[in-house]
Design a protein around this motif. Structure first.
Motif, PDB file in Angstrom:
ATOM      1  N   VAL A  30       0.844  -1.196   0.000  1.00  0.00           N
ATOM      2  CA  VAL A  30       0.000   0.000   0.000  1.00  0.00           C
ATOM      3  C   VAL A  30       0.880   1.247   0.000  1.00  0.00           C
ATOM      4  N   ALA A  31       1.869   1.275   0.875  1.00  0.00           N
ATOM      5  CA  ALA A  31       2.758   2.440   0.988  1.00  0.00           C
ATOM      6  C   ALA A  31       3.488   2.739  -0.322  1.00  0.00           C
ATOM      7  N   GLU A  32       3.802   1.689  -1.090  1.00  0.00           N
ATOM      8  CA  GLU A  32       4.537   1.867  -2.347  1.00  0.00           C
ATOM      9  C   GLU A  32       3.619   2.011  -3.560  1.00  0.00           C
ATOM     10  N   GLY A  33       2.305   1.998  -3.338  1.00  0.00           N
ATOM     11  CA  GLY A  33       1.367   2.168  -4.446  1.00  0.00           C
ATOM     12  C   GLY A  33       1.176   0.920  -5.291  1.00  0.00           C
ATOM     13  N   ILE A  34       1.625  -0.223  -4.792  1.00  0.00           N
ATOM     14  CA  ILE A  34       1.491  -1.487  -5.518  1.00  0.00           C
ATOM     15  C   ILE A  34       0.063  -2.012  -5.416  1.00  0.00           C
ATOM     16  N   ALA A  35      -0.602  -1.704  -4.322  1.00  0.00           N
ATOM     17  CA  ALA A  35      -1.976  -2.141  -4.099  1.00  0.00           C
ATOM     18  C   ALA A  35      -2.795  -1.009  -3.495  1.00  0.00           C
ATOM     19  N   ILE A  36      -4.062  -0.984  -3.864  1.00  0.00           N
ATOM     20  CA  ILE A  36      -5.014  -0.041  -3.293  1.00  0.00           C
ATOM     21  C   ILE A  36      -5.922  -0.830  -2.353  1.00  0.00           C
ATOM     22  N   PRO A  37      -6.017  -0.395  -1.095  1.00  0.00           N
ATOM     23  CA  PRO A  37      -6.857  -1.121  -0.147  1.00  0.00           C
ATOM     24  C   PRO A  37      -8.312  -0.645  -0.168  1.00  0.00           C
ATOM     25  N   HIS A  38      -9.194  -1.565   0.130  1.00  0.00           N
ATOM     26  CA  HIS A  38     -10.599  -1.234   0.384  1.00  0.00           C
ATOM     27  C   HIS A  38     -10.961  -1.947   1.680  1.00  0.00           C
ATOM     28  N   ILE A  39     -11.418  -1.204   2.666  1.00  0.00           N
ATOM     29  CA  ILE A  39     -11.764  -1.767   3.976  1.00  0.00           C
ATOM     30  C   ILE A  39     -13.271  -1.700   4.137  1.00  0.00           C
ATOM     31  N   GLN A  40     -13.874  -2.863   4.358  1.00  0.00           N
ATOM     32  CA  GLN A  40     -15.318  -2.945   4.563  1.00  0.00           C
ATOM     33  C   GLN A  40     -15.580  -3.522   5.941  1.00  0.00           C
ATOM     34  N   GLU A  41     -16.302  -2.773   6.780  1.00  0.00           N
ATOM     35  CA  GLU A  41     -16.664  -3.284   8.103  1.00  0.00           C
ATOM     36  C   GLU A  41     -17.875  -4.200   7.959  1.00  0.00           C
ATOM     37  N   VAL A  42     -17.826  -5.322   8.670  1.00  0.00           N
ATOM     38  CA  VAL A  42     -18.905  -6.292   8.660  1.00  0.00           C
ATOM     39  C   VAL A  42     -19.347  -6.525  10.097  1.00  0.00           C
ATOM     40  N   ALA A  43     -20.653  -6.522  10.323  1.00  0.00           N
ATOM     41  CA  ALA A  43     -21.207  -6.816  11.642  1.00  0.00           C
ATOM     42  C   ALA A  43     -21.838  -8.204  11.575  1.00  0.00           C
ATOM     43  N   PRO A  44     -21.080  -9.257  11.932  1.00  0.00           N
ATOM     44  CA  PRO A  44     -21.620 -10.609  11.841  1.00  0.00           C
ATOM     45  C   PRO A  44     -22.899 -10.745  12.674  1.00  0.00           C
ATOM     46  N   ALA A  45     -23.934 -11.272  12.050  1.00  0.00           N
ATOM     47  CA  ALA A  45     -25.206 -11.460  12.735  1.00  0.00           C
ATOM     48  C   ALA A  45     -25.540 -12.936  12.909  1.00  0.00           C
ATOM     49  N   ARG A  46     -25.002 -13.758  12.037  1.00  0.00           N
ATOM     50  CA  ARG A  46     -25.269 -15.189  12.095  1.00  0.00           C
ATOM     51  C   ARG A  46     -24.071 -15.926  11.521  1.00  0.00           C
ATOM     52  N   THR A  47     -23.585 -16.912  12.250  1.00  0.00           N
ATOM     53  CA  THR A  47     -22.436 -17.682  11.782  1.00  0.00           C
ATOM     54  C   THR A  47     -22.649 -19.161  12.047  1.00  0.00           C
ATOM     55  N   ASP A  48     -21.861 -19.939  11.390  1.00  0.00           N
ATOM     56  CA  ASP A  48     -21.757 -21.356  11.681  1.00  0.00           C
ATOM     57  C   ASP A  48     -21.045 -21.481  13.032  1.00  0.00           C
ATOM     58  N   PRO A  49     -21.356 -22.490  13.835  1.00  0.00           N
ATOM     59  CA  PRO A  49     -20.688 -22.639  15.136  1.00  0.00           C
ATOM     60  C   PRO A  49     -19.157 -22.676  15.049  1.00  0.00           C
TER      61      PRO A  49
END
Length: 98
Positions: free
Chosen positions: A69-88
């Motif tokens: 990211v610092a060198e411009g090789i990759a652009i980040p995208h951060i998505q927050e997720v609020a888990p509501a239901r999961t497998d045990p």
């Protein structure tokens, strides 16, 4: 919980020069207990990180320290997720399992 995608840019040819530092950054994320999954995006390339245990500001700061990211090789995208239901098997995500 956060899903972070890293999309490669036109500077991806520089990646080999920074792969060791990028891998050390990933290792530090696991050692700090923030990263729970890291993998490659198929077929287009780039990467994905599943992260938790931090607030968005801390995640953004950590991601900005990735050498890709610092060198411009990759652009980040951060998505927050609020888990509501999961497998045990994913009970560590701190939501009601069903």
């Amino acid at each position: 919980m956060y899903i972070i995608t890293l999309t490669l840019t036109g500077l991806k040819s520089k990646a080999p020069d920074f792969i060791a530092a990028h891998n050390a950054w990933i290792t530090q994320g696991f050692d700090d207990g923030v990263f729970v999954l890291v993998g490659g995006l198929k077929p287009q390339g780039g990467g994905v990180i599943l992260a938790g245990g931090s607030d968005i500001t801390s995640i953004e700061e950590r991601v900005s320290e990735d050498p890709f990211v610092a060198e411009g090789i990759a652009i980040p995208h951060i998505q927050e997720v609020a888990p509501a239901r999961t497998d045990p098997r994913l009970s560590f995500l701190s939501c009601a399992s069903s």
